[in-house]
Design a protein around this motif. Structure first.
Motif, PDB file in Angstrom:
ATOM      1  N   LEU A 124       0.823  -1.210   0.000  1.00  9.66           N
ATOM      2  CA  LEU A 124       0.000   0.000   0.000  1.00  9.66           C
ATOM      3  C   LEU A 124       0.859   1.264   0.000  1.00  9.66           C
ATOM      4  O   LEU A 124       0.450   2.285  -0.562  1.00  9.66           O
ATOM      5  N   VAL A 125       2.034   1.198   0.609  1.00 11.85           N
ATOM      6  CA  VAL A 125       2.956   2.334   0.540  1.00 11.85           C
ATOM      7  C   VAL A 125       3.399   2.552  -0.902  1.00 11.85           C
ATOM      8  O   VAL A 125       3.524   3.697  -1.368  1.00 11.85           O
ATOM      9  N   LEU A 126       3.613   1.453  -1.626  1.00  9.10           N
ATOM     10  CA  LEU A 126       3.989   1.555  -3.045  1.00  9.10           C
ATOM     11  C   LEU A 126       2.875   2.215  -3.849  1.00  9.10           C
ATOM     12  O   LEU A 126       3.139   3.002  -4.761  1.00  9.10           O
ATOM     13  N   TRP A 127       1.623   1.918  -3.499  1.00 10.82           N
ATOM     14  CA  TRP A 127       0.488   2.464  -4.243  1.00 10.82           C
ATOM     15  C   TRP A 127       0.115   3.885  -3.816  1.00 10.82           C
ATOM     16  O   TRP A 127      -0.179   4.731  -4.640  1.00 10.82           O
ATOM     17  N   PHE A 128       0.090   4.116  -2.479  1.00  8.61           N
ATOM     18  CA  PHE A 128      -0.454   5.383  -1.962  1.00  8.61           C
ATOM     19  C   PHE A 128       0.596   6.278  -1.314  1.00  8.61           C
ATOM     20  O   PHE A 128       0.293   7.417  -0.960  1.00  8.61           O
ATOM     21  N   GLY A 129       1.832   5.772  -1.136  1.00  9.01           N
ATOM     22  CA  GLY A 129       2.865   6.574  -0.506  1.00  9.01           C
ATOM     23  C   GLY A 129       2.742   6.559   1.010  1.00  9.01           C
ATOM     24  O   GLY A 129       1.813   5.982   1.598  1.00  9.01           O
ATOM     25  N   VAL A 130       3.710   7.213   1.659  1.00 10.04           N
ATOM     26  CA  VAL A 130       3.718   7.292   3.114  1.00 10.04           C
ATOM     27  C   VAL A 130       2.768   8.401   3.550  1.00 10.04           C
ATOM     28  O   VAL A 130       2.882   9.537   3.102  1.00 10.04           O
ATOM     29  N   GLY A 131       1.844   8.081   4.409  1.00 13.38           N
ATOM     30  CA  GLY A 131       0.907   9.101   4.875  1.00 13.38           C
ATOM     31  C   GLY A 131      -0.404   8.504   5.318  1.00 13.38           C
ATOM     32  O   GLY A 131      -0.554   7.289   5.468  1.00 13.38           O
ATOM     33  N   GLY A 132      -1.376   9.382   5.498  1.00 13.34           N
ATOM     34  CA  GLY A 132      -2.651   8.978   6.059  1.00 13.34           C
ATOM     35  C   GLY A 132      -3.455   8.038   5.190  1.00 13.34           C
ATOM     36  O   GLY A 132      -4.195   7.196   5.701  1.00 13.34           O
ATOM     37  N   MET A 133      -3.339   8.149   3.846  1.00 14.06           N
ATOM     38  CA  MET A 133      -4.144   7.307   2.965  1.00 14.06           C
ATOM     39  C   MET A 133      -3.813   5.833   3.151  1.00 14.06           C
ATOM     40  O   MET A 133      -4.708   4.979   3.140  1.00 14.06           O
ATOM     41  N   THR A 134      -2.551   5.510   3.305  1.00 16.02           N
ATOM     42  CA  THR A 134      -2.163   4.117   3.538  1.00 16.02           C
ATOM     43  C   THR A 134      -2.804   3.593   4.813  1.00 16.02           C
ATOM     44  O   THR A 134      -3.330   2.472   4.849  1.00 16.02           O
ATOM     45  N   ASN A 135      -2.782   4.383   5.871  1.00 16.77           N
ATOM     46  CA  ASN A 135      -3.402   3.975   7.136  1.00 16.77           C
ATOM     47  C   ASN A 135      -4.894   3.730   6.952  1.00 16.77           C
ATOM     48  O   ASN A 135      -5.447   2.743   7.452  1.00 16.77           O
ATOM     49  N   ILE A 136      -5.555   4.632   6.244  1.00 14.86           N
ATOM     50  CA  ILE A 136      -7.004   4.504   6.060  1.00 14.86           C
ATOM     51  C   ILE A 136      -7.340   3.235   5.285  1.00 14.86           C
ATOM     52  O   ILE A 136      -8.287   2.511   5.631  1.00 14.86           O
ATOM     53  N   VAL A 137      -6.568   2.938   4.240  1.00 13.08           N
ATOM     54  CA  VAL A 137      -6.848   1.750   3.426  1.00 13.08           C
ATOM     55  C   VAL A 137      -6.637   0.478   4.242  1.00 13.08           C
ATOM     56  O   VAL A 137      -7.452  -0.456   4.189  1.00 13.08           O
ATOM     57  N   VAL A 138      -5.558   0.417   5.015  1.00 12.22           N
ATOM     58  CA  VAL A 138      -5.304  -0.770   5.843  1.00 12.22           C
ATOM     59  C   VAL A 138      -6.426  -0.946   6.867  1.00 12.22           C
ATOM     60  O   VAL A 138      -6.910  -2.062   7.110  1.00 12.22           O
ATOM     61  N   ILE A 139      -6.847   0.149   7.492  1.00  9.14           N
ATOM     62  CA  ILE A 139      -7.940   0.072   8.470  1.00  9.14           C
ATOM     63  C   ILE A 139      -9.229  -0.370   7.794  1.00  9.14           C
ATOM     64  O   ILE A 139      -9.993  -1.188   8.331  1.00  9.14           O
ATOM     65  N   ALA A 140      -9.497   0.166   6.596  1.00 12.37           N
ATOM     66  CA  ALA A 140     -10.712  -0.205   5.871  1.00 12.37           C
ATOM     67  C   ALA A 140     -10.734  -1.696   5.562  1.00 12.37           C
ATOM     68  O   ALA A 140     -11.758  -2.370   5.741  1.00 12.37           O
ATOM     69  N   VAL A 141      -9.603  -2.228   5.111  1.00 13.82           N
ATOM     70  CA  VAL A 141      -9.523  -3.663   4.823  1.00 13.82           C
ATOM     71  C   VAL A 141      -9.721  -4.471   6.093  1.00 13.82           C
ATOM     72  O   VAL A 141     -10.431  -5.487   6.114  1.00 13.82           O
ATOM     73  N   THR A 142      -9.113  -4.021   7.178  1.00 16.17           N
ATOM     74  CA  THR A 142      -9.205  -4.746   8.455  1.00 16.17           C
ATOM     75  C   THR A 142     -10.625  -4.774   8.988  1.00 16.17           C
ATOM     76  O   THR A 142     -11.081  -5.794   9.519  1.00 16.17           O
ATOM     77  N   THR A 143     -11.331  -3.665   8.887  1.00 17.74           N
ATOM     78  CA  THR A 143     -12.678  -3.590   9.452  1.00 17.74           C
ATOM     79  C   THR A 143     -13.746  -4.167   8.537  1.00 17.74           C
ATOM     80  O   THR A 143     -14.793  -4.606   9.010  1.00 17.74           O
ATOM     81  N   THR A 144     -13.488  -4.178   7.238  1.00 16.54           N
ATOM     82  CA  THR A 144     -14.495  -4.681   6.302  1.00 16.54           C
ATOM     83  C   THR A 144     -14.809  -6.152   6.554  1.00 16.54           C
ATOM     84  O   THR A 144     -15.980  -6.562   6.564  1.00 16.54           O
ATOM     85  N   LEU A 145     -13.786  -6.962   6.791  1.00 19.62           N
ATOM     86  CA  LEU A 145     -13.989  -8.409   6.916  1.00 19.62           C
ATOM     87  C   LEU A 145     -14.841  -8.788   8.124  1.00 19.62           C
ATOM     88  O   LEU A 145     -15.809  -9.544   7.970  1.00 19.62           O
ATOM     89  N   PRO A 146     -14.537  -8.305   9.348  1.00 14.90           N
ATOM     90  CA  PRO A 146     -15.441  -8.659  10.456  1.00 14.90           C
ATOM     91  C   PRO A 146     -16.848  -8.107  10.277  1.00 14.90           C
ATOM     92  O   PRO A 146     -17.819  -8.745  10.697  1.00 14.90           O
ATOM     93  N   LEU A 147     -16.980  -6.947   9.639  1.00  8.70           N
ATOM     94  CA  LEU A 147     -18.314  -6.400   9.412  1.00  8.70           C
ATOM     95  C   LEU A 147     -19.099  -7.256   8.421  1.00  8.70           C
ATOM     96  O   LEU A 147     -20.314  -7.430   8.563  1.00  8.70           O
ATOM     97  N   ILE A 148     -18.425  -7.811   7.415  1.00  6.71           N
ATOM     98  CA  ILE A 148     -19.098  -8.739   6.503  1.00  6.71           C
ATOM     99  C   ILE A 148     -19.585  -9.967   7.266  1.00  6.71           C
ATOM    100  O   ILE A 148     -20.733 -10.406   7.115  1.00  6.71           O
TER     101      ILE A 148
END
Length: 268
Positions: A124-148
């Motif tokens: 994700l750092v390769l795709w979005f760089g270092v910063g808040g967007m990478t954190n948001i994407v990782v959190i989104a992936v992490t939370t999506t699965l238990p919510l499903i």
């Protein structure tokens, strides 16, 4: 009559036994912490003195360093959890109502659920760089699965007689999802939100310790590298308090939203 009403109000205003027990437990923890550092029951440097941690916390709060980094962590956590909700809940509902969709999505969910999400950070750092967007994407992936998973479980627990009754009254597929399946699955969905929120802070802080320029995780990593363990523990304590208050707020919101469900259960 008035006396009984007043006495009832007074009883309701008294803190519950669970609350008192929790306060006493936290108080005893701080007492033990103070005693172990004051009388050197643990090796020196193992845990900083409680008084030093309080002073460090006060300094971080006074300079604004604590609030700025805490705001960055909470901002990433909020957007990540919101993204997980927007993806996870509709996906779980569709899986519960469409066998074809479930056959397509279920293998992906099962294969990625146990995957440590922090392993995605380099990609994700390769795709979005270092910063808040990478954190948001990782959190989104992490939370999506238990919510499903929780949404799917809640939707599958909706009594079939309700679905049959709604269909017999001419309810459309969209109306069935919105008016019957979603309210019936709400208890499990809200439980999933609380579980996902716990993952949210854990992943947010882990990401910030690795790639972020700001956040509580970055603060903890920075003071840990410097050997300033009183400041490190101060950041940890602040995060613990915020996590507890957020979980308490989620629990109260869940109880408020589900009061109709509890009333139905008692009526039945």
């Amino acid at each position: 009559m008035n006396g009984r009403v007043l006495s009832g109000l007074a009883v309701r205003r008294l803190p519950s036994a669970k609350t008192v027990t929790g306060v006493v437990s936290v108080g005893l923890l701080f007492v033990v912490w103070h005693a172990t550092t004051r009388w050197h029951w643990l090796p020196e440097g193992f845990v900083p003195p409680l008084a030093d941690v309080w002073r460090a916390a006060a300094h971080l709060a006074r300079t604004g360093e604590l609030w700025d980094n805490l705001a960055a962590t909470l901002r990433a956590s909020f957007w990540g959890l919101a993204s997980g909700l927007l993806i996870g809940v509709p996906t779980g509902l569709l899986m519960a109502t469409s066998n074809r969709f479930e056959r397509i999505v279920a293998p992906v969910v099962r294969s990625t659920y146990a995957l440590p999400k922090t392993t995605l950070i380099p990609l994700l750092v390769l795709w979005f760089g270092v910063g808040g967007m990478t954190n948001i994407v990782v959190i989104a992936v992490t939370t999506t699965l238990p919510l499903i998973v929780y949404t799917l479980r809640g939707a599958q627990e909706v009594p079939r007689v309700l679905l049959w009754s709604a269909r017999s009254l001419g309810t459309s597929r969209g109306g069935l999802l919105w008016r019957v399946v979603l309210p019936g699955a709400m208890p499990q969905i809200l439980t999933g939100v609380r579980v996902a929120f716990g993952f949210t802070l854990l992943v947010a802080i882990s990401c910030e310790m690795i790639v972020a320029n700001q956040g509580i995780g970055k603060l903890i990593s920075q003071y840990g590298d410097q050997g300033s363990y009183d400041y490190l523990f101060a950041a940890l304590l602040a995060t613990t308090v915020i996590a507890y208050l957020a979980d308490l707020a989620l629990r109260n919101v869940s109880q408020f939203w589900l009061r109709w469900h509890e009333a139905t259960q008692h009526h039945d």
